[in-house]
Design a protein around this motif. Structure first.
Motif, PDB file in Angstrom:
ATOM      1  N   TRP A   1      53.049 -24.853 -10.063  1.00 10.93           N
ATOM      2  CA  TRP A   1      53.986 -25.975 -10.134  1.00 10.93           C
ATOM      3  C   TRP A   1      53.385 -27.114 -10.967  1.00 10.93           C
ATOM      4  O   TRP A   1      54.040 -27.635 -11.868  1.00 10.93           O
ATOM      5  CB  TRP A   1      54.315 -26.500  -8.732  1.00 10.93           C
ATOM      6  CG  TRP A   1      55.139 -25.572  -7.904  1.00 10.93           C
ATOM      7  CD1 TRP A   1      54.680 -24.644  -7.034  1.00 10.93           C
ATOM      8  CD2 TRP A   1      56.562 -25.489  -7.861  1.00 10.93           C
ATOM      9  NE1 TRP A   1      55.722 -23.983  -6.443  1.00 10.93           N
ATOM     10  CE2 TRP A   1      56.899 -24.492  -6.931  1.00 10.93           C
ATOM     11  CE3 TRP A   1      57.595 -26.155  -8.502  1.00 10.93           C
ATOM     12  CZ2 TRP A   1      58.205 -24.151  -6.639  1.00 10.93           C
ATOM     13  CZ3 TRP A   1      58.894 -25.823  -8.207  1.00 10.93           C
ATOM     14  CH2 TRP A   1      59.187 -24.819  -7.290  1.00 10.93           C
ATOM     15  N   ILE A   2      52.163 -27.465 -10.641  1.00 12.27           N
ATOM     16  CA  ILE A   2      51.507 -28.568 -11.345  1.00 12.27           C
ATOM     17  C   ILE A   2      51.307 -28.214 -12.823  1.00 12.27           C
ATOM     18  O   ILE A   2      51.508 -29.049 -13.708  1.00 12.27           O
ATOM     19  CB  ILE A   2      50.178 -28.928 -10.651  1.00 12.27           C
ATOM     20  CG1 ILE A   2      50.470 -29.491  -9.258  1.00 12.27           C
ATOM     21  CG2 ILE A   2      49.387 -29.937 -11.476  1.00 12.27           C
ATOM     22  CD1 ILE A   2      49.224 -29.683  -8.404  1.00 12.27           C
ATOM     23  N   GLY A   3      50.922 -26.987 -13.102  1.00 13.41           N
ATOM     24  CA  GLY A   3      50.698 -26.566 -14.479  1.00 13.41           C
ATOM     25  C   GLY A   3      51.967 -26.649 -15.321  1.00 13.41           C
ATOM     26  O   GLY A   3      51.936 -27.092 -16.475  1.00 13.41           O
ATOM     27  N   LEU A   4      53.099 -26.235 -14.758  1.00 11.49           N
ATOM     28  CA  LEU A   4      54.355 -26.309 -15.501  1.00 11.49           C
ATOM     29  C   LEU A   4      54.781 -27.757 -15.766  1.00 11.49           C
ATOM     30  O   LEU A   4      55.284 -28.085 -16.850  1.00 11.49           O
ATOM     31  CB  LEU A   4      55.459 -25.558 -14.762  1.00 11.49           C
ATOM     32  CG  LEU A   4      55.375 -24.034 -14.829  1.00 11.49           C
ATOM     33  CD1 LEU A   4      56.406 -23.397 -13.909  1.00 11.49           C
ATOM     34  CD2 LEU A   4      55.579 -23.559 -16.252  1.00 11.49           C
ATOM     35  N   VAL A   5      54.551 -28.624 -14.793  1.00 11.28           N
ATOM     36  CA  VAL A   5      54.875 -30.037 -14.997  1.00 11.28           C
ATOM     37  C   VAL A   5      53.987 -30.621 -16.093  1.00 11.28           C
ATOM     38  O   VAL A   5      54.459 -31.337 -16.978  1.00 11.28           O
ATOM     39  CB  VAL A   5      54.732 -30.825 -13.678  1.00 11.28           C
ATOM     40  CG1 VAL A   5      54.806 -32.320 -13.923  1.00 11.28           C
ATOM     41  CG2 VAL A   5      55.796 -30.390 -12.683  1.00 11.28           C
ATOM     42  N   VAL A   6      52.672 -30.304 -16.074  1.00  8.41           N
ATOM     43  CA  VAL A   6      51.753 -30.818 -17.086  1.00  8.41           C
ATOM     44  C   VAL A   6      52.136 -30.288 -18.474  1.00  8.41           C
ATOM     45  O   VAL A   6      52.123 -31.035 -19.462  1.00  8.41           O
ATOM     46  CB  VAL A   6      50.296 -30.450 -16.725  1.00  8.41           C
ATOM     47  CG1 VAL A   6      49.356 -30.702 -17.881  1.00  8.41           C
ATOM     48  CG2 VAL A   6      49.857 -31.225 -15.497  1.00  8.41           C
ATOM     49  N   VAL A   7      52.503 -29.020 -18.577  1.00  9.54           N
ATOM     50  CA  VAL A   7      52.890 -28.440 -19.868  1.00  9.54           C
ATOM     51  C   VAL A   7      54.146 -29.127 -20.401  1.00  9.54           C
ATOM     52  O   VAL A   7      54.221 -29.476 -21.597  1.00  9.54           O
ATOM     53  CB  VAL A   7      53.105 -26.913 -19.729  1.00  9.54           C
ATOM     54  CG1 VAL A   7      53.833 -26.347 -20.921  1.00  9.54           C
ATOM     55  CG2 VAL A   7      51.780 -26.222 -19.532  1.00  9.54           C
ATOM     56  N   ALA A   8      55.145 -29.360 -19.555  1.00 10.94           N
ATOM     57  CA  ALA A   8      56.381 -30.004 -19.995  1.00 10.94           C
ATOM     58  C   ALA A   8      56.120 -31.430 -20.466  1.00 10.94           C
ATOM     59  O   ALA A   8      56.616 -31.851 -21.517  1.00 10.94           O
ATOM     60  CB  ALA A   8      57.420 -29.990 -18.868  1.00 10.94           C
TER      61      ALA A   8
END
Length: 166
Positions: A135-142
């Motif tokens: 979850w955190i990784g996808l938010v950081v990538v976006a």
């Protein structure tokens, strides 16, 4: 010819009187109209018909059939002829580049900026117990992709440029 199922209005409403008048006039028109079985499907009577077809019988009531014929005064927006001389100086747009043929880093940023929120939505719908680092990784990538794309926008406007491209 009257309708056997038609009963007169009993409520005394003025709209009922208008309706009754309309029904009476339609039934009178139907009774005086020529029988449609005398004419073949083409609309014109055959050789054994009693008389000529009524003028305007194929058109709706109250419409002049002359309006449907080509008339110089009644032209539409597409009723014109073009010649090869008219195309001189016509604008011909340039062929756009193929998708994905630009900077690969910008293409990757667009994919991440659009794909990460869609992946988050799919995770929220189908896999709610996904690991927290995902979850955190996808938010950081976006967020990183959006920041990269905003950073590449031009910062200063040229004085002689109004944005139009000819």
């Amino acid at each position: 010819m009257t309708n056997p199922f038609h009963e007169p209005a009993e409520s005394g409403d003025s709209d009922d009187a208008v309706w009754e008048d309309l029904v009476r006039r339609l039934e009178a028109d139907r009774a005086t109209a020529p029988d449609a079985t005398d004419a073949p499907p083409g609309g014109s009577p055959g050789p054994g018909a009693a008389g000529p077809a009524l003028p305007g019988a194929d058109t709706p009531r109250g419409v002049d059939p002359q309006l449907f014929r080509m008339h110089p005064a009644l032209t539409g927006p597409r009723d014109y002829e073009t010649s090869d001389d008219d195309d001189e100086g016509a604008f011909v747009p340039e062929v756009p580049p193929a998708l994905g043929s630009g900077n690969p880093l910008v293409n990757l940023a667009w994919i991440c900026a659009a794909g990460a929120p869609m992946a988050l939505l799919l995770l929220a719908i189908f896999w709610r117990r996904a690991p927290m680092p995902l979850w955190i990784g996808l938010v950081v990538v976006a967020v990183a992709a959006a920041v990269f794309l905003f950073a590449r926008l031009p910062r200063h406007r040229q004085d002689d440029d109004d944005g139009a491209r000819v």
